[in-house]
Enzyme design. Sequence first.
Site, PDB file in Angstrom:
ATOM      1  CE  LYS A  22      29.241 -23.394  -9.253  1.00 15.62           C
ATOM      2  NZ  LYS A  22      28.570 -24.530  -8.772  1.00 15.62           N
ATOM      3  CG  ASN A  23      25.691 -23.119  -6.981  1.00 14.23           C
ATOM      4  OD1 ASN A  23      25.898 -23.520  -7.971  1.00 14.23           O
ATOM      5  ND2 ASN A  23      26.226 -22.930  -5.874  1.00 14.23           N
ATOM      6  CB  CYS A 116      32.370 -31.226  -6.875  1.00 10.29           C
ATOM      7  SG  CYS A 116      33.207 -29.750  -7.389  1.00 10.29           S
ATOM      8  NE  ARG A 123      27.686 -32.529  -3.836  1.00 14.98           N
ATOM      9  CZ  ARG A 123      27.811 -31.412  -4.438  1.00 14.98           C
ATOM     10  NH1 ARG A 123      28.887 -31.400  -5.643  1.00 14.98           N
ATOM     11  NH2 ARG A 123      27.312 -30.345  -4.465  1.00 14.98           N
ATOM     12  N   PRO A 124      24.806 -37.920  -2.312  1.00 13.98           N
ATOM     13  CG  PRO A 124      24.211 -37.878  -0.141  1.00 13.98           C
ATOM     14  CD  PRO A 124      25.246 -37.464  -0.915  1.00 13.98           C
ATOM     15  CB  ILE A 125      19.914 -38.021  -5.320  1.00 10.14           C
ATOM     16  CG1 ILE A 125      19.949 -39.482  -5.660  1.00 10.14           C
ATOM     17  CG2 ILE A 125      21.176 -37.469  -6.098  1.00 10.14           C
ATOM     18  CD1 ILE A 125      19.221 -39.532  -7.324  1.00 10.14           C
ATOM     19  CG  ASP A 306      29.876 -23.172  -1.669  1.00 11.67           C
ATOM     20  OD1 ASP A 306      30.054 -24.121  -2.233  1.00 11.67           O
ATOM     21  OD2 ASP A 306      28.638 -22.783  -1.339  1.00 11.67           O
ATOM     22  CB  ILE A 328      28.353 -28.577   4.462  1.00  6.76           C
ATOM     23  CG1 ILE A 328      28.083 -27.184   5.091  1.00  6.76           C
ATOM     24  CG2 ILE A 328      27.174 -28.763   3.194  1.00  6.76           C
ATOM     25  CD1 ILE A 328      26.661 -27.083   5.621  1.00  6.76           C
ATOM     26  NE  ARG A 399      33.342 -27.944 -11.590  1.00  7.68           N
ATOM     27  CZ  ARG A 399      32.302 -28.007 -10.762  1.00  7.68           C
ATOM     28  NH1 ARG A 399      30.896 -27.978 -11.197  1.00  7.68           N
ATOM     29  NH2 ARG A 399      32.440 -28.147  -9.266  1.00  7.68           N
TER      30      ARG A 399
HETATM   31  N1  EPU Z   1      22.660 -33.994   0.981  1.00  6.86           N
HETATM   32  C1  EPU Z   1      22.194 -35.528   1.204  1.00  6.86           C
HETATM   33  N2  EPU Z   1      21.063 -35.957   0.409  1.00  6.86           N
HETATM   34  C2  EPU Z   1      20.621 -35.452  -0.588  1.00  6.86           C
HETATM   35  C3  EPU Z   1      21.026 -34.175  -1.000  1.00  6.86           C
HETATM   36  C4  EPU Z   1      21.942 -33.555  -0.115  1.00  6.86           C
HETATM   37  O1  EPU Z   1      22.431 -36.067   2.354  1.00  6.86           O
HETATM   38  O2  EPU Z   1      19.742 -35.808  -1.212  1.00  6.86           O
HETATM   39  C5  EPU Z   1      23.765 -33.823   1.836  1.00  6.86           C
HETATM   40  C6  EPU Z   1      25.104 -33.635   1.042  1.00  6.86           C
HETATM   41  O3  EPU Z   1      25.727 -34.669   0.764  1.00  6.86           O
HETATM   42  C7  EPU Z   1      25.540 -32.459   2.008  1.00  6.86           C
HETATM   43  C8  EPU Z   1      24.506 -31.736   2.505  1.00  6.86           C
HETATM   44  O4  EPU Z   1      23.280 -32.407   2.371  1.00  6.86           O
HETATM   45  O5  EPU Z   1      26.317 -33.062   3.084  1.00  6.86           O
HETATM   46  C9  EPU Z   1      24.163 -30.375   1.895  1.00  6.86           C
HETATM   47  O6  EPU Z   1      24.118 -30.423   0.583  1.00  6.86           O
HETATM   48  P1  EPU Z   1      23.248 -29.582  -0.163  1.00  6.86           P
HETATM   49  O7  EPU Z   1      22.428 -30.448  -1.142  1.00  6.86           O
HETATM   50  O8  EPU Z   1      22.981 -28.318   0.207  1.00  6.86           O
HETATM   51  O9  EPU Z   1      24.360 -29.100  -1.373  1.00  6.86           O
HETATM   52  P2  EPU Z   1      23.935 -29.133  -2.784  1.00  6.86           P
HETATM   53  O10 EPU Z   1      22.423 -28.550  -2.826  1.00  6.86           O
HETATM   54  O11 EPU Z   1      24.297 -30.415  -3.788  1.00  6.86           O
HETATM   55  C10 EPU Z   1      24.579 -26.509  -3.122  1.00  6.86           C
HETATM   56  C11 EPU Z   1      25.507 -25.741  -4.103  1.00  6.86           C
HETATM   57  C12 EPU Z   1      26.832 -26.155  -3.725  1.00  6.86           C
HETATM   58  C13 EPU Z   1      27.100 -25.583  -2.088  1.00  6.86           C
HETATM   59  C14 EPU Z   1      25.808 -26.143  -1.321  1.00  6.86           C
HETATM   60  C15 EPU Z   1      25.986 -25.519  -0.100  1.00  6.86           C
HETATM   61  C16 EPU Z   1      24.134 -25.949  -6.323  1.00  6.86           C
HETATM   62  C17 EPU Z   1      24.277 -26.181  -7.702  1.00  6.86           C
HETATM   63  N3  EPU Z   1      25.199 -26.354  -5.530  1.00  6.86           N
HETATM   64  O12 EPU Z   1      24.963 -27.936  -3.398  1.00  6.86           O
HETATM   65  O13 EPU Z   1      27.761 -25.537  -4.560  1.00  6.86           O
HETATM   66  O14 EPU Z   1      28.342 -26.066  -1.839  1.00  6.86           O
HETATM   67  O15 EPU Z   1      24.739 -26.020  -1.956  1.00  6.86           O
HETATM   68  O16 EPU Z   1      25.280 -26.584   0.879  1.00  6.86           O
HETATM   69  O17 EPU Z   1      23.712 -25.129  -6.027  1.00  6.86           O
HETATM   70  C18 EPU Z   1      30.019 -25.257  -5.584  1.00  6.86           C
HETATM   71  O18 EPU Z   1      29.251 -24.122  -6.124  1.00  6.86           O
HETATM   72  O19 EPU Z   1      30.891 -25.184  -5.490  1.00  6.86           O
HETATM   73  C19 EPU Z   1      28.986 -26.043  -4.856  1.00  6.86           C
HETATM   74  C20 EPU Z   1      29.358 -27.194  -4.636  1.00  6.86           C
END
Ligand code: EPU
Length: 418
Positions: A22-23, A116, A123-125, A306, A328, A399
């Site tokens: 998926k990811n 989620c 979740r921040p961007i 995960d 995380i 999902r």
């Molecule tokens: N974060 C920030 N700012 C940002 C982006 C992230 O503070 O702009 C923080 C998040 O809040 C979190 C940390 O950074 O505390 C790590 O988040 P990350 O960005 O790595 O997560 P993600 O990229 O949103 C991906 C997977 C997740 C998986 C995480 C592991 C995808 C689509 N999603 O999420 O998958 O848990 O990496 O780090 O690739 C799942 O499959 O169930 C899932 C949630």
Amino acid sequence: MQKFIIQGGHELKGEISVKGGKNSALKIIPASILSKKTIKISNLPKIEDIDKSLELIKDLGAKINKQKKYIEIDPENINKNSLSPKWANKFRASIMFIGPLLARFGEVKFPHPGGCVIGAGGRPIDLFLEGFIALGAKVKIDGNNYHIQAKKLKGAEYFFTQISVTATESLMMTATLAEGVTILKNCAMEPEIKNLADYLNSVGAKIEGAGTPTIKIKGVSEINAGEISIMPDRLETGSFSLMAAITKSEITIKNCEPKHIEVLLNIFNKIGVPFIQGKDFLTIKKAKKIISHNIKTHEYPGFPTDLQPPYTVLMTQTEGQALIHETIYDRRLQYIDMLSQMGAKISSCDPHRAFVNGPTKLYGKKLTSPDLRAGIAMLIAGLVAEGETQIDNIYQIDRGYENIDKRLRGLGADIKRV
Ligand code: EPU
């Protein structure tokens, strides 16, 4: 609304095949926007998030040719550079479209992505936005809506102050079409990132170092498109391995890459879960006695957040005490109340840490799947529990895991979708 009804206590047996990740797929689909040529993608998992991603790219103007074994995306006629809230509000991975749209059109509008509820306050961007600004873009924020513009993206150096998988992938994709060289530092190292870079390089991008903390991207004026088979889902591989250990069953997991769950296999060695590992298969053997072991989630190659929920279920069945430390996300231990209702002995220290004391017998209960990974953990707990477990809100499991009930019935599980 559909739910799963599980009669627990059956030993599982046989083979299960891992689907495409998926990811990984959720990044390859938007990456197609970087080119005007048609991409052919095989091994796409048939899951909700992928359907949404395909609907979103169709909404932007891409043509999709869906065949049984592959799909083709023709992005030539994409003519829209704003994400409709209809799609963006539905899934977090809609954020993956922003970088490629910005790189192709110099402008993009979108609402804050949904998804989620595993991070506090949504979740921040911020890292994405900072990265786009570093590449020369201007960001306007109006409430929940963003407007990003860049007449010309310019290569730059950007240091991630927090490691993020999707932000790393997003900036890597965006910089592919920026002018000059971009250096990204403190990048995430997940295998999906290298997979994405390998595909982009195969069609003309110039990316070095993906899969390491420093990625160097030499911008090119255009890229081509080609074929890609989505890599096996390492989180399915991990979930099925844990399921075998929890239910004390022998299962062979096929079409997987065991090297992507090296941390879990090393823990299996320490705690007494026997296994045989090949390049693309993994057989988990019946364990006699499994001992408890602490984990602390970490970015790849550390213990994946995960897999933390199903690992916690394993710790309810092992001898001793284990500290589960989720580093995380803020809301990824909320499901432990449900495990406690099933009979687990878990004491929560704070939102990030919990002690699990095992072994305890689990009993079937009526549960609601809070998010994808907690959902699969509840499902697996139901497989080992005595009696009937009912799981609501299984949309959250669908999902990420294709046809999970059917595939588990193939292993002898008593699970029905009603
Ligand atoms: N974060 C920030 N700012 C940002 C982006 C992230 O503070 O702009 C923080 C998040 O809040 C979190 C940390 O950074 O505390 C790590 O988040 P990350 O960005 O790595 O997560 P993600 O990229 O949103 C991906 C997977 C997740 C998986 C995480 C592991 C995808 C689509 N999603 O999420 O998958 O848990 O990496 O780090 O690739 C799942 O499959 O169930 C899932 C949630």
